[in-house]
Design a protein around this motif. Structure first.
Motif, PDB file in Angstrom:
ATOM      1  N   ILE A 297       0.836  -1.203   0.000  1.00  0.00           N
ATOM      2  CA  ILE A 297       0.000   0.000   0.000  1.00  0.00           C
ATOM      3  C   ILE A 297       0.869   1.249   0.000  1.00  0.00           C
ATOM      4  N   LEU A 298       1.907   1.277   0.824  1.00  0.00           N
ATOM      5  CA  LEU A 298       2.766   2.457   0.896  1.00  0.00           C
ATOM      6  C   LEU A 298       3.519   2.693  -0.406  1.00  0.00           C
ATOM      7  N   GLU A 299       3.952   1.618  -1.072  1.00  0.00           N
ATOM      8  CA  GLU A 299       4.665   1.768  -2.343  1.00  0.00           C
ATOM      9  C   GLU A 299       3.739   2.334  -3.418  1.00  0.00           C
ATOM     10  N   ASN A 300       2.516   1.812  -3.496  1.00  0.00           N
ATOM     11  CA  ASN A 300       1.568   2.330  -4.477  1.00  0.00           C
ATOM     12  C   ASN A 300       1.150   3.760  -4.154  1.00  0.00           C
ATOM     13  N   LEU A 301       1.016   4.059  -2.873  1.00  0.00           N
ATOM     14  CA  LEU A 301       0.661   5.420  -2.483  1.00  0.00           C
ATOM     15  C   LEU A 301       1.771   6.385  -2.894  1.00  0.00           C
ATOM     16  N   LYS A 302       3.020   5.960  -2.724  1.00  0.00           N
ATOM     17  CA  LYS A 302       4.150   6.807  -3.121  1.00  0.00           C
ATOM     18  C   LYS A 302       4.153   7.044  -4.622  1.00  0.00           C
ATOM     19  N   ARG A 303       3.846   6.012  -5.399  1.00  0.00           N
ATOM     20  CA  ARG A 303       3.855   6.154  -6.856  1.00  0.00           C
ATOM     21  C   ARG A 303       2.723   7.071  -7.326  1.00  0.00           C
ATOM     22  N   LEU A 304       1.564   6.950  -6.721  1.00  0.00           N
ATOM     23  CA  LEU A 304       0.452   7.826  -7.087  1.00  0.00           C
ATOM     24  C   LEU A 304       0.734   9.267  -6.669  1.00  0.00           C
ATOM     25  N   ARG A 305       1.360   9.408  -5.516  1.00  0.00           N
ATOM     26  CA  ARG A 305       1.697  10.751  -5.029  1.00  0.00           C
ATOM     27  C   ARG A 305       2.727  11.414  -5.944  1.00  0.00           C
ATOM     28  N   ALA A 306       3.631  10.629  -6.491  1.00  0.00           N
ATOM     29  CA  ALA A 306       4.654  11.183  -7.377  1.00  0.00           C
ATOM     30  C   ALA A 306       4.034  11.775  -8.639  1.00  0.00           C
ATOM     31  N   VAL A 307       2.883  11.258  -9.057  1.00  0.00           N
ATOM     32  CA  VAL A 307       2.194  11.816 -10.218  1.00  0.00           C
ATOM     33  C   VAL A 307       1.452  13.092  -9.837  1.00  0.00           C
ATOM     34  N   LEU A 308       0.772  13.045  -8.693  1.00  0.00           N
ATOM     35  CA  LEU A 308       0.028  14.231  -8.255  1.00  0.00           C
ATOM     36  C   LEU A 308       0.952  15.362  -7.826  1.00  0.00           C
ATOM     37  N   TYR A 309       2.059  15.003  -7.187  1.00  0.00           N
ATOM     38  CA  TYR A 309       2.992  16.010  -6.654  1.00  0.00           C
ATOM     39  C   TYR A 309       4.401  15.680  -7.151  1.00  0.00           C
ATOM     40  N   PRO A 310       4.705  15.994  -8.391  1.00  0.00           N
ATOM     41  CA  PRO A 310       6.005  15.613  -8.969  1.00  0.00           C
ATOM     42  C   PRO A 310       7.204  16.266  -8.292  1.00  0.00           C
ATOM     43  N   SER A 311       6.997  17.365  -7.583  1.00  0.00           N
ATOM     44  CA  SER A 311       8.112  18.044  -6.907  1.00  0.00           C
ATOM     45  C   SER A 311       8.118  17.747  -5.413  1.00  0.00           C
ATOM     46  N   SER A 312       7.639  16.556  -5.046  1.00  0.00           N
ATOM     47  CA  SER A 312       7.537  16.214  -3.620  1.00  0.00           C
ATOM     48  C   SER A 312       8.900  16.109  -2.950  1.00  0.00           C
ATOM     49  N   GLY A 313       9.956  15.780  -3.719  1.00  0.00           N
ATOM     50  CA  GLY A 313      11.323  15.805  -3.182  1.00  0.00           C
ATOM     51  C   GLY A 313      11.543  14.881  -2.008  1.00  0.00           C
ATOM     52  N   LEU A 314      12.041  15.439  -0.910  1.00  0.00           N
ATOM     53  CA  LEU A 314      12.401  14.637   0.260  1.00  0.00           C
ATOM     54  C   LEU A 314      11.199  13.969   0.907  1.00  0.00           C
ATOM     55  N   ALA A 315      10.003  14.449   0.625  1.00  0.00           N
ATOM     56  CA  ALA A 315       8.809  13.835   1.214  1.00  0.00           C
ATOM     57  C   ALA A 315       8.685  12.373   0.811  1.00  0.00           C
ATOM     58  N   ASP A 316       9.204  11.991  -0.355  1.00  0.00           N
ATOM     59  CA  ASP A 316       9.110  10.609  -0.818  1.00  0.00           C
ATOM     60  C   ASP A 316      10.003   9.668  -0.025  1.00  0.00           C
ATOM     61  N   LEU A 317      10.897  10.212   0.791  1.00  0.00           N
ATOM     62  CA  LEU A 317      11.753   9.363   1.619  1.00  0.00           C
ATOM     63  C   LEU A 317      11.079   8.977   2.933  1.00  0.00           C
ATOM     64  N   LEU A 318       9.884   9.498   3.176  1.00  0.00           N
ATOM     65  CA  LEU A 318       9.149   9.224   4.406  1.00  0.00           C
ATOM     66  C   LEU A 318       7.973   8.310   4.116  1.00  0.00           C
ATOM     67  N   LYS A 319       7.600   7.503   5.099  1.00  0.00           N
ATOM     68  CA  LYS A 319       6.419   6.658   4.960  1.00  0.00           C
ATOM     69  C   LYS A 319       5.145   7.454   5.140  1.00  0.00           C
ATOM     70  N   VAL A 320       5.207   8.473   5.991  1.00  0.00           N
ATOM     71  CA  VAL A 320       4.044   9.305   6.275  1.00  0.00           C
ATOM     72  C   VAL A 320       4.421  10.764   6.086  1.00  0.00           C
TER      73      VAL A 320
END
Length: 524
Positions: A297-320
């Motif tokens: 779930i967390l991996e898929n959430l990260k991938r979907l978030r990367a599309v919605l927020y492409p400039s998420s940066g360091l946020a992608d290194l966190l689980k929450v």
């Protein structure tokens, strides 16, 4: 009138009676004897004083016996006193500061930092006073010199009497809420635990989750594995059916087989995940067995978030989410480092020299960050992990954004039973309340006088459980700080009852457990 015989007409007379003036001054006695006696007396006193200082170590001129804390060097005045008799902070620092450091941990500046966490207040105070201004010695063996009168505190904090002039606690005065980021009604859980465990006392249900620490002062933070997993995410939990991603333009879920094939950094968990946990049918997939912090779930959430927020940066290194107070920024950096190390381990087996060179550079940078984190008071920027609606992908249409949000809602549906989802990210859970940070409180000292629900009344748990009424969300939710206000404390802490002195609840000096950490900062 004839002049009296024996008078000198040149001297005249004085007074109304015309008394004659003597013809010569009265002769004075020699002062040599007086000076001799006085000098000998002074030498005797000086000799006694010198003997007392050198041999008796000042016992005759001492103001009184030292407290038991300092009695071990009571005969050696020079331990605390300068040759002129003063007691300087430097003398106190020899024992009370680590490694003979200059006075630092016990200053006003350290007091402000320890209690507020505000580094801007770590400056010398114009109200700085000497140690001896509050800690008075030579008043007896039984006197506790750490017991400071209220007058010393009130010289800066003009609050007066605890029962009349002390301000309301900040959380109550400002109507603060608990940033737990959970959907959690207390009464519902208390009732369920009470029924399942067949408990007669409501407070026993409270203690089922709130475990006292070993010393009894406070409670351990809430942890899912210890307090929640008995009821939540059981074998019957599953996600709804969701579409599998077929193209980059259409939102969809990435299957376990695809994740395994891609071998992306941080996905080694996929090699150990049971494929039987998933069901696939007609281009749709669901996970039948869920775990807390489920990696799929967390991996898929990260991938979907990367599309919605492409400039998420360091946020992608966190689980929450990375939404924390500035003083908690260290948690984010430690989590990010753990993720980067996991990524690096996944790449070390690759034979490509360019990859290995990049890994060597990454290791060097991670070590630099680690060294900086060893300084617990090094300023860190928590905003680098923040994610807001302003970062939304402007290339997506409103319809596409709605489709992605709908899919994220389906993916996290089991999680949202307890968790909040914001900006395609699970909100960070606060496992421990961060209130009353400027006061000391010991539950063990109070529980023998009051029961839990005698003081914790902001949520009417006793009433809701007894009547089994459906609790209104305004009465019972995770944001309510179920902590007593100052009026509850004042009902017992009064002049004729329990102590209401400042030091009953407040300490000036930093907690001894923080000494080493404070030194690292103060030595900068």
């Amino acid at each position: 009138m004839a002049r009296p015989r024996g008078t000198d007409s040149r001297k005249g007379s004085f007074g109304d009676l015309s008394l004659p003036v003597a013809r010569a001054y009265v002769p004075t006695r020699s002062r040599n004897l007086l000076l001799l006696v006085g000098g000998l007396g002074g030498l005797v006193i000086l000799a006694v004083f010198a003997f007392d200082v050198v041999v008796q170590r000042g016992t005759l001129i001492s103001n009184g016996p030292l407290s038991s804390n300092h009695a071990v060097f009571g005969d050696d005045c020079s331990t605390c006193h300068t040759p002129l008799g003063d007691v300087s902070d430097d003398q106190c620092a020899v024992c009370h500061e680590k490694y003979g450091d200059e006075i630092g941990l016990h200053t006003f500046a350290s007091h402000y930092l320890y209690r507020s966490g505000d580094f801007t207040r770590l400056v010398p105070s114009p109200k700085e006073v000497a140690c001896v201004a509050c800690h008075t010695e030579h008043v007896g063996r039984e006197v506790v010199i750490t017991k400071v009168d209220d007058d010393a505190c009130l010289s800066c904090h003009a609050f007066g009497s605890f029962n009349r002039e002390h301000p309301e606690f900040r959380f109550a005065a400002d109507s603060l809420v608990d940033q737990a980021n959970l959907t959690f009604p207390h009464a519902h859980h208390v009732l369920k635990v009470k029924e399942r465990e067949e408990l007669a006392d409501v407070e026993q249900a409270c203690l089922y989750c709130h475990h006292p620490e070993a010393d009894g002062r406070n409670f351990e933070p809430i942890r899912f594995d210890d307090h929640c997993d008995a009821c939540h995410l059981t074998s019957s939990a599953s996600t709804p059916w969701m579409p599998v991603q077929e193209s980059a333009d259409a939102p969809g879920i990435t299957t376990l087989a695809t994740i395994r094939a891609q071998q992306a950094p941080g996905t080694r968990w996929a090699d150990y995940t049971n494929p039987d946990d998933f069901q696939e049918r007609g281009g749709r997939v669901r996970k039948r067995v869920l775990y807390h912090e489920d990696p799929w779930i967390l991996e898929n959430l990260k991938r979907l978030r990367a599309v919605l927020y492409p400039s998420s940066g360091l946020a992608d290194l966190l689980k929450v989410s990375g939404d924390v107070d500035p003083e908690d920024a260290r948690v984010l950096y430690e989590e990010a480092l753990a993720t980067l190390r996991d990524y690096a381990e996944a790449l070390r087996a690759l034979p490509d020299q360019e990859v290995q060179d990049e890994l060597a550079e990454a290791d060097r940078l991670m070590e630099l960050v680690t060294q900086r984190l060893r300084d617990p008071y090094s300023p860190l920027d928590e905003t680098r992990f923040a994610l807001s609606a302003a970062d939304l992908n402007q290339q997506l249409t409103p319809e596409q954004v709605a489709d992605y949000r709908r899919l994220i809602g389906q993916l996290t549906q089991p999680c949202q039973q307890c968790h909040l989802v914001e900006n395609a990210t699970l909100a960070r859970v606060q496992t421990d309340q961060d209130v009353l940070a400027r006061a000391e409180f010991n539950h063990r000292a109070h529980i023998i006088h009051r029961r839990c629900l005698d003081c914790h009344t902001a949520i009417p748990i006793q009433q809701l459980v007894t009547t089994e009424a459906e609790a209104d969300s305004t009465q019972d939710n995770a944001g309510i700080l179920n902590i007593p206000t100052i009026a509850t404390c004042q009902s017992c802490h009064a002049a004729s009852k329990a102590s209401n002195a400042c030091i009953t609840c407040h300490l000036f000096h930093p907690d001894k457990s923080q000494h080493a950490n404070l030194l690292l900062y103060l030595k900068k």
